[in-house]
Design a protein around this motif. Structure first.
Motif, PDB file in Angstrom:
ATOM      1  N   VAL A 106       0.842  -1.196   0.000  1.00 41.60           N
ATOM      2  CA  VAL A 106       0.000   0.000   0.000  1.00 41.60           C
ATOM      3  C   VAL A 106       0.881   1.251   0.000  1.00 41.60           C
ATOM      4  O   VAL A 106       0.578   2.228  -0.684  1.00 41.60           O
ATOM      5  CB  VAL A 106      -0.993  -0.037   1.169  1.00 41.60           C
ATOM      6  N   THR A 107       1.966   1.228   0.730  1.00 40.74           N
ATOM      7  CA  THR A 107       2.893   2.358   0.718  1.00 40.74           C
ATOM      8  C   THR A 107       3.523   2.509  -0.663  1.00 40.74           C
ATOM      9  O   THR A 107       3.596   3.617  -1.210  1.00 40.74           O
ATOM     10  CB  THR A 107       3.998   2.164   1.783  1.00 40.74           C
ATOM     11  N   PHE A 108       3.938   1.394  -1.228  1.00 38.16           N
ATOM     12  CA  PHE A 108       4.526   1.418  -2.570  1.00 38.16           C
ATOM     13  C   PHE A 108       3.495   1.883  -3.595  1.00 38.16           C
ATOM     14  O   PHE A 108       3.816   2.658  -4.503  1.00 38.16           O
ATOM     15  CB  PHE A 108       5.071   0.031  -2.922  1.00 38.16           C
ATOM     16  N   ALA A 109       2.246   1.441  -3.450  1.00 34.55           N
ATOM     17  CA  ALA A 109       1.179   1.872  -4.356  1.00 34.55           C
ATOM     18  C   ALA A 109       0.947   3.372  -4.246  1.00 34.55           C
ATOM     19  O   ALA A 109       0.718   4.049  -5.255  1.00 34.55           O
ATOM     20  CB  ALA A 109      -0.118   1.111  -4.056  1.00 34.55           C
ATOM     21  N   GLY A 110       1.012   3.910  -3.026  1.00 33.75           N
ATOM     22  CA  GLY A 110       0.866   5.352  -2.844  1.00 33.75           C
ATOM     23  C   GLY A 110       1.972   6.127  -3.546  1.00 33.75           C
ATOM     24  O   GLY A 110       1.723   7.139  -4.210  1.00 33.75           O
ATOM     25  N   VAL A 111       3.196   5.642  -3.410  1.00 30.56           N
ATOM     26  CA  VAL A 111       4.325   6.289  -4.087  1.00 30.56           C
ATOM     27  C   VAL A 111       4.159   6.183  -5.600  1.00 30.56           C
ATOM     28  O   VAL A 111       4.372   7.161  -6.328  1.00 30.56           O
ATOM     29  CB  VAL A 111       5.668   5.660  -3.631  1.00 30.56           C
ATOM     30  N   LEU A 112       3.777   4.995  -6.078  1.00 32.63           N
ATOM     31  CA  LEU A 112       3.570   4.816  -7.522  1.00 32.63           C
ATOM     32  C   LEU A 112       2.487   5.746  -8.048  1.00 32.63           C
ATOM     33  O   LEU A 112       2.636   6.345  -9.126  1.00 32.63           O
ATOM     34  CB  LEU A 112       3.197   3.366  -7.836  1.00 32.63           C
ATOM     35  N   MET A 113       1.389   5.877  -7.304  1.00 28.84           N
ATOM     36  CA  MET A 113       0.315   6.766  -7.757  1.00 28.84           C
ATOM     37  C   MET A 113       0.787   8.216  -7.780  1.00 28.84           C
ATOM     38  O   MET A 113       0.463   8.959  -8.703  1.00 28.84           O
ATOM     39  CB  MET A 113      -0.912   6.617  -6.868  1.00 28.84           C
ATOM     40  N   LEU A 114       1.536   8.615  -6.785  1.00 26.91           N
ATOM     41  CA  LEU A 114       2.048   9.977  -6.731  1.00 26.91           C
ATOM     42  C   LEU A 114       2.981  10.250  -7.914  1.00 26.91           C
ATOM     43  O   LEU A 114       2.822  11.234  -8.633  1.00 26.91           O
ATOM     44  CB  LEU A 114       2.778  10.204  -5.403  1.00 26.91           C
ATOM     45  N   VAL A 115       3.924   9.357  -8.136  1.00 23.55           N
ATOM     46  CA  VAL A 115       4.882   9.522  -9.237  1.00 23.55           C
ATOM     47  C   VAL A 115       4.187   9.410 -10.592  1.00 23.55           C
ATOM     48  O   VAL A 115       4.427  10.222 -11.497  1.00 23.55           O
ATOM     49  CB  VAL A 115       6.031   8.492  -9.108  1.00 23.55           C
ATOM     50  N   ASN A 116       3.304   8.416 -10.745  1.00 21.64           N
ATOM     51  CA  ASN A 116       2.588   8.274 -12.023  1.00 21.64           C
ATOM     52  C   ASN A 116       1.689   9.470 -12.287  1.00 21.64           C
ATOM     53  O   ASN A 116       1.499   9.858 -13.442  1.00 21.64           O
ATOM     54  CB  ASN A 116       1.762   6.987 -12.048  1.00 21.64           C
ATOM     55  N   GLY A 117       1.122  10.053 -11.241  1.00 22.55           N
ATOM     56  CA  GLY A 117       0.310  11.250 -11.410  1.00 22.55           C
ATOM     57  C   GLY A 117       1.136  12.407 -11.946  1.00 22.55           C
ATOM     58  O   GLY A 117       0.732  13.098 -12.886  1.00 22.55           O
ATOM     59  N   VAL A 118       2.317  12.601 -11.365  1.00 21.66           N
ATOM     60  CA  VAL A 118       3.203  13.668 -11.836  1.00 21.66           C
ATOM     61  C   VAL A 118       3.629  13.398 -13.284  1.00 21.66           C
ATOM     62  O   VAL A 118       3.632  14.305 -14.128  1.00 21.66           O
ATOM     63  CB  VAL A 118       4.431  13.809 -10.906  1.00 21.66           C
ATOM     64  N   LEU A 119       3.984  12.151 -13.585  1.00 24.46           N
ATOM     65  CA  LEU A 119       4.370  11.806 -14.954  1.00 24.46           C
ATOM     66  C   LEU A 119       3.216  11.988 -15.942  1.00 24.46           C
ATOM     67  O   LEU A 119       3.426  12.434 -17.071  1.00 24.46           O
ATOM     68  CB  LEU A 119       4.901  10.367 -15.021  1.00 24.46           C
ATOM     69  N   ALA A 120       2.000  11.649 -15.521  1.00 28.28           N
ATOM     70  CA  ALA A 120       0.835  11.837 -16.395  1.00 28.28           C
ATOM     71  C   ALA A 120       0.585  13.321 -16.653  1.00 28.28           C
ATOM     72  O   ALA A 120       0.206  13.710 -17.765  1.00 28.28           O
ATOM     73  CB  ALA A 120      -0.402  11.181 -15.789  1.00 28.28           C
ATOM     74  N   VAL A 121       0.806  14.154 -15.636  1.00 20.07           N
ATOM     75  CA  VAL A 121       0.670  15.603 -15.821  1.00 20.07           C
ATOM     76  C   VAL A 121       1.680  16.078 -16.869  1.00 20.07           C
ATOM     77  O   VAL A 121       1.337  16.823 -17.796  1.00 20.07           O
ATOM     78  CB  VAL A 121       0.854  16.358 -14.478  1.00 20.07           C
ATOM     79  N   LEU A 122       2.931  15.646 -16.738  1.00 21.75           N
ATOM     80  CA  LEU A 122       3.959  16.038 -17.707  1.00 21.75           C
ATOM     81  C   LEU A 122       3.649  15.497 -19.101  1.00 21.75           C
ATOM     82  O   LEU A 122       3.839  16.190 -20.107  1.00 21.75           O
ATOM     83  CB  LEU A 122       5.334  15.561 -17.232  1.00 21.75           C
TER      84      LEU A 122
END
Length: 162
Positions: free
Chosen positions: A46-62
């Motif tokens: 769940v912690t790793f999923a939170g980090v992945l969602m945060l990073v993937n969100g930033v990458l999707a914005v870019l």
């Protein structure tokens, strides 16, 4: 419980008894009040999923900003059934990315709403990445795999009451 009081098999070694699980000397008061050992994979996931969602969100914005700014940033590979203007994809990725990054931050803070939102967003992201295959096939497949993991990690984790 002393070693002498454990039941033994005919060969003299202790017999495993599930009723005594977690009551041995190695567990005497050294346990933290956090998730149980059997929750370890899900809690870490769940912690790793939170980090992945945060990073993937930033990458999707870019990725969305790049698609909005220039229509020729991504090259189309072959013909595809689902045809959406690349600028439209840019706005979709930008919006989903912002919400995904916010949910990822919420997951890292332990918010219950963020887990449900994360499952929904990872499901939407999975479908969107499938539709984005002609523009970035390898990247889309990698993100589909990540979305499947995020859905699993957020769905299986059951936080313990504190």
């Amino acid at each position: 419980m002393s070693d002498a009081s454990q039941p033994r098999n005919p060969h003299g070694s202790p017999v495993w008894d599930p009723s005594h699980q977690g009551t041995g000397p190695s567990d005497s008061g050294s346990r933290s009040p956090g998730p149980h050992a059997e929750d370890g994979l899900a809690a870490g996931g769940v912690t790793f999923a939170g980090v992945l969602m945060l990073v993937n969100g930033v990458l999707a914005v870019l990725q969305g900003i790049a698609a909005i700014a220039e229509d020729d940033v991504y090259g189309r590979i072959g013909d595809y059934v689902y045809k959406i203007n690349l600028t439209g994809w840019g706005w979709i990725l930008l919006i989903v990315g912002v919400v995904s990054a916010a949910a990822g931050g919420g997951i890292l803070k332990g918010a219950a709403w963020a887990r449900v939102t994360g499952i929904l967003l990872a499901s939407v992201s999975l479908v969107l990445q499938f539709l984005f295959l002609p523009y970035a096939p390898v990247w889309s497949i990698v993100l589909i795999a990540i979305d499947v993991f995020v859905i699993w990690a957020l769905a299986v984790y059951r936080p313990t009451a504190r």
